[in-house]
Write a protein that holds these residues in place. Structure first.
Motif, PDB file in Angstrom:
ATOM      1  N   THR A 237       0.756  -1.097  -0.150  1.00  0.00           N
ATOM      2  CA  THR A 237       0.015  -0.091  -0.052  1.00  0.00           C
ATOM      3  C   THR A 237       0.728   1.181   0.098  1.00  0.00           C
ATOM      4  O   THR A 237       0.604   2.330  -0.693  1.00  0.00           O
ATOM      5  CB  THR A 237      -0.952  -0.001   1.257  1.00  0.00           C
ATOM      6  OG1 THR A 237      -1.894  -1.303   1.071  1.00  0.00           O
ATOM      7  CG2 THR A 237      -1.664   1.245   1.372  1.00  0.00           C
ATOM      8  N   ALA A 238       2.115   1.104   0.616  1.00  0.00           N
ATOM      9  CA  ALA A 238       2.922   2.566   0.742  1.00  0.00           C
ATOM     10  C   ALA A 238       3.354   2.680  -0.811  1.00  0.00           C
ATOM     11  O   ALA A 238       3.883   3.731  -1.053  1.00  0.00           O
ATOM     12  CB  ALA A 238       3.795   2.174   1.863  1.00  0.00           C
ATOM     13  N   MET A 239       3.773   1.418  -1.253  1.00  0.00           N
ATOM     14  CA  MET A 239       4.507   1.701  -2.509  1.00  0.00           C
ATOM     15  C   MET A 239       3.458   2.215  -3.542  1.00  0.00           C
ATOM     16  O   MET A 239       3.740   3.237  -4.319  1.00  0.00           O
ATOM     17  CB  MET A 239       4.996   0.404  -3.086  1.00  0.00           C
ATOM     18  CG  MET A 239       6.063  -0.255  -2.400  1.00  0.00           C
ATOM     19  SD  MET A 239       6.369  -1.888  -3.063  1.00  0.00           S
ATOM     20  CE  MET A 239       7.802  -2.332  -2.025  1.00  0.00           C
ATOM     21  N   LEU A 240       2.175   1.764  -3.581  1.00  0.00           N
ATOM     22  CA  LEU A 240       1.125   2.280  -4.247  1.00  0.00           C
ATOM     23  C   LEU A 240       0.806   3.806  -4.134  1.00  0.00           C
ATOM     24  O   LEU A 240       0.366   4.515  -4.957  1.00  0.00           O
ATOM     25  CB  LEU A 240      -0.163   1.593  -4.142  1.00  0.00           C
ATOM     26  CG  LEU A 240      -0.056   0.094  -4.826  1.00  0.00           C
ATOM     27  CD1 LEU A 240      -1.062  -0.869  -4.436  1.00  0.00           C
ATOM     28  CD2 LEU A 240      -0.079  -0.257  -6.271  1.00  0.00           C
ATOM     29  N   ALA A 241       1.154   4.165  -2.917  1.00  0.00           N
ATOM     30  CA  ALA A 241       0.864   5.724  -2.652  1.00  0.00           C
ATOM     31  C   ALA A 241       1.987   6.359  -3.254  1.00  0.00           C
ATOM     32  O   ALA A 241       1.901   7.477  -3.647  1.00  0.00           O
ATOM     33  CB  ALA A 241       0.969   5.796  -0.939  1.00  0.00           C
ATOM     34  N   ARG A 242       2.768   6.016  -3.596  1.00  0.00           N
ATOM     35  CA  ARG A 242       4.053   6.485  -4.177  1.00  0.00           C
ATOM     36  C   ARG A 242       4.323   6.519  -5.776  1.00  0.00           C
ATOM     37  O   ARG A 242       4.363   7.161  -6.486  1.00  0.00           O
ATOM     38  CB  ARG A 242       5.438   6.073  -3.896  1.00  0.00           C
ATOM     39  CG  ARG A 242       5.711   6.729  -2.428  1.00  0.00           C
ATOM     40  CD  ARG A 242       6.735   5.392  -1.770  1.00  0.00           C
ATOM     41  NE  ARG A 242       7.565   6.020  -0.608  1.00  0.00           N
ATOM     42  CZ  ARG A 242       6.871   5.994   0.553  1.00  0.00           C
ATOM     43  NH1 ARG A 242       5.595   5.229   0.658  1.00  0.00           N
ATOM     44  NH2 ARG A 242       7.318   6.620   1.644  1.00  0.00           N
ATOM     45  N   SER A 243       3.617   5.277  -6.205  1.00  0.00           N
ATOM     46  CA  SER A 243       3.505   4.957  -7.761  1.00  0.00           C
ATOM     47  C   SER A 243       2.307   4.035  -8.068  1.00  0.00           C
ATOM     48  O   SER A 243       2.163   2.872  -7.363  1.00  0.00           O
ATOM     49  CB  SER A 243       4.853   4.427  -8.179  1.00  0.00           C
ATOM     50  OG  SER A 243       4.823   3.825  -9.725  1.00  0.00           O
ATOM     51  N   GLN A 244       1.489   4.382  -9.193  1.00  0.00           N
ATOM     52  CA  GLN A 244       0.449   3.497  -9.392  1.00  0.00           C
ATOM     53  C   GLN A 244       1.160   2.418 -10.632  1.00  0.00           C
ATOM     54  O   GLN A 244       0.061   1.455 -10.886  1.00  0.00           O
ATOM     55  CB  GLN A 244      -0.477   4.105 -10.196  1.00  0.00           C
ATOM     56  CG  GLN A 244      -1.648   5.155  -9.153  1.00  0.00           C
ATOM     57  CD  GLN A 244      -2.074   4.416  -8.171  1.00  0.00           C
ATOM     58  OE1 GLN A 244      -2.917   3.457  -8.339  1.00  0.00           O
ATOM     59  NE2 GLN A 244      -1.625   4.716  -6.621  1.00  0.00           N
ATOM     60  N   ASP A 245       2.414   2.308 -10.732  1.00  0.00           N
ATOM     61  CA  ASP A 245       2.925   1.296 -11.659  1.00  0.00           C
ATOM     62  C   ASP A 245       3.633   0.288 -10.953  1.00  0.00           C
ATOM     63  O   ASP A 245       4.871   0.261 -11.032  1.00  0.00           O
ATOM     64  CB  ASP A 245       3.707   1.989 -12.755  1.00  0.00           C
ATOM     65  CG  ASP A 245       2.642   2.783 -13.724  1.00  0.00           C
ATOM     66  OD1 ASP A 245       1.586   2.287 -13.757  1.00  0.00           O
ATOM     67  OD2 ASP A 245       3.145   3.902 -14.186  1.00  0.00           O
ATOM     68  N   VAL A 246       2.994  -0.216  -9.849  1.00  0.00           N
ATOM     69  CA  VAL A 246       3.895  -1.226  -9.003  1.00  0.00           C
ATOM     70  C   VAL A 246       3.476  -2.626  -9.779  1.00  0.00           C
ATOM     71  O   VAL A 246       2.410  -2.859  -9.729  1.00  0.00           O
ATOM     72  CB  VAL A 246       3.309  -1.414  -7.604  1.00  0.00           C
ATOM     73  CG1 VAL A 246       4.026  -2.415  -6.655  1.00  0.00           C
ATOM     74  CG2 VAL A 246       3.635   0.283  -6.738  1.00  0.00           C
ATOM     75  N   SER A 247       4.517  -3.274  -9.925  1.00  0.00           N
ATOM     76  CA  SER A 247       4.267  -4.770 -10.512  1.00  0.00           C
ATOM     77  C   SER A 247       4.923  -5.804  -9.498  1.00  0.00           C
ATOM     78  O   SER A 247       6.118  -5.569  -8.847  1.00  0.00           O
ATOM     79  CB  SER A 247       4.844  -4.759 -11.918  1.00  0.00           C
ATOM     80  OG  SER A 247       6.226  -4.597 -12.143  1.00  0.00           O
ATOM     81  N   ILE A 248       4.366  -6.937  -9.510  1.00  0.00           N
ATOM     82  CA  ILE A 248       4.708  -7.771  -8.855  1.00  0.00           C
ATOM     83  C   ILE A 248       5.145  -9.317  -9.638  1.00  0.00           C
ATOM     84  O   ILE A 248       4.174  -9.437 -10.562  1.00  0.00           O
ATOM     85  CB  ILE A 248       4.134  -8.134  -7.477  1.00  0.00           C
ATOM     86  CG1 ILE A 248       2.745  -8.899  -7.566  1.00  0.00           C
ATOM     87  CG2 ILE A 248       4.053  -7.093  -6.717  1.00  0.00           C
ATOM     88  CD1 ILE A 248       1.952  -9.427  -6.696  1.00  0.00           C
TER      89      ILE A 248
END
Length: 468
Positions: A237-248
């Protein structure tokens, strides 16, 4: 002062109930039953039998996923344990179950902040492609938000449902969030998602993910499903607050291995004068494969078994039969409970009342019933001795717990002996569900309550049907 008030209420309840009956022999019997119940409370609180049973199951068998080799070892263990404790009858009834093997699970953030994630497959999940799959994450606050999402925002992505489970004494928070685990994969697949990960349905902050059963729809594409530990959900969630292009990158390797036969294990102490009438005490024998299944549900197995054993040791048996049912395959859909209902249809009318222990090992604080409204108050008074174990009277809306919740539809009265479950979902379905989470004193209090409840119901002359 607390003990004084509790004893005063008990005496008042007893005198009130006695006032409803003019028959002197009934009054004598009632008083005798109350004394036996009080002796059961004392013996149970001083006994470590339940803890020894729970220890035996978790140490000698450990994890026992339905359909596994360990599941069948648990059936043999339970059969031998009930026989060694002197039950009059011990027998098994077959239950056909699906066989699902967990395999391995791994995930890592590929971009923009590469690092590993801790997760586990949800029960029944299909596998990813052999080399895994990689896709962007799309986050939702809850299942309802996913259901109302635009397909173009979900298609080709990995859905992430990030709903926290609130902590309640009753465990009510679980009911609010578990839908994401059970139905999330279907709703995500309808919108074209390639996989789903959820925040674990738990109240802890440990880096230990919670597994649990999920469902597919045969008319909807089956996609892989996993649960993230709470800290990893926070990280994502913290990553998505920084970028909407989070891939796993996600790899799951579970397998569906068809079906096999396991068993409900049943033990009985035969009633003295009404042996065909049954007071049923239930728990489930299977567990998930991550921990050793201590609070879910070796504790329940231990509680109902030890309670029945105490009644079986009495100089005189109660009128009705005490039946302990250790159900198979509860975790994967209450399959053992459904099989029991089908196999015992002809005698369900002879089931006087039922209760099940499947909410850990916290102390019991309240007794709810589901009996004929006309006798509810009288049934409460019969159970007045539970006050000696610090149990208050509840309402007439009990479900009975897990498999026993299937019985009211067939007219069977039930009770819910409610446990304090504030920490239950810290450990539920995780590697942290181990023996050290059981408090021996609380476990003994549970035995005291179940033993008194079962004995008093086995002796009761009330007509508990029809239930509402």
């Amino acid at each position: 002062m607390r003990n004084y008030m509790r004893n005063t209420l008990t005496i008042f309840a007893a005198s009130l109930l006695l006032g409803w009956f003019s028959n002197g022999s009934y009054a004598t019997t009632y008083e005798a039953n109350q004394k036996v119940a009080e002796s059961l409370n004392s013996k149970a609180q001083q006994s470590d039998l339940a803890y020894k049973i729970a220890e035996s199951l978790t140490v000698e068998i450990g994890p026992r996923l339905a359909g596994s080799a360990e599941d069948l070892l648990a059936v043999d263990w339970a059969t031998a344990k009930l026989q060694s404790l002197g039950f009059d009858k011990v027998y098994k009834e077959p239950v056909v179950v699906p066989v699902w093997q967990r395999g391995s699970a791994s995930a890592r953030v590929v971009a923009p902040y590469p690092q590993p994630l801790v997760l586990t497959a949800l029960g029944g999940s299909v596998a990813t492609p052999e080399k895994g799959l990689t896709a962007n994450i799309v986050r939702f606050d809850n299942l309802n938000a996913l259901k109302h999402a635009n397909k173009k925002n979900v298609e080709g992505k990995i859905v992430f449902i990030d709903q926290k489970t609130e902590r309640f004494k009753t465990g009510a928070g679980y009911g609010k969030t578990v839908g994401a685990r059970v139905n999330g994969a279907v709703e995500a697949a309808k919108l074209g998602a390639v996989a789903i990960v959820i925040r674990s349905i738990g109240t802890d902050s440990d880096r230990m993910p919670h597994t649990g059963m999920m469902r597919y729809d045969d008319d909807v594409t089956k996609i892989p499903a996993a649960a993230l530990s709470a800290p990893d959900a926070d990280q994502l969630t913290a990553m998505l607050a920084r970028s909407q292009d989070v891939s796993i990158q996600l790899t799951l390797t579970p397998k569906d291995l068809g079906t096999m036969t396991t068993y409900n294990v049943i033990g009985e102490f035969t009633g003295a004068t009404k042996p065909d009438e049954i007071v049923l005490l239930g728990a489930h024998l299977d567990s998930w494969d991550e921990g050793t299944g201590a609070i879910d549900d070796a504790s329940g197995v231990a509680i109902v078994t030890a309670a029945a054993k105490l009644i079986g040791e009495l100089p005189e048996r109660p009128a009705r039969t005490i039946r302990v049912v250790l159900f198979a395959a509860e975790e994967i859909g209450m399959i053992g409970g459904k099989a029991y209902v089908e196999q015992h249809k002809a005698e369900l009318s002879k089931h006087y009342i039922a209760a099940e222990s499947d909410f850990g090992a916290g102390p019991i604080y309240r007794a709810d019933l589901r009996v004929a409204p006309a006798v509810f108050s009288q049934a409460q008074q019969l159970l007045a001795p539970l006050a000696h174990a610090d149990v208050e009277q509840g309402d007439n809306n009990a479900r009975g717990g897990s498999e026993v919740s299937l019985l009211p539809a067939h007219g069977v009265p039930v009770a819910s002996l409610r446990q304090d479950g504030r920490d239950y979902f810290d450990y539920h379905h995780t590697p942290n569900d181990t023996l050290d989470k059981i408090d021996p004193a609380a476990l003994a209090q549970n035995v005291a309550v179940y033993a008194q409840f079962a004995y008093l119901m086995a002796q009761s002359s009330l007509e508990l049907r029809p239930i509402k």
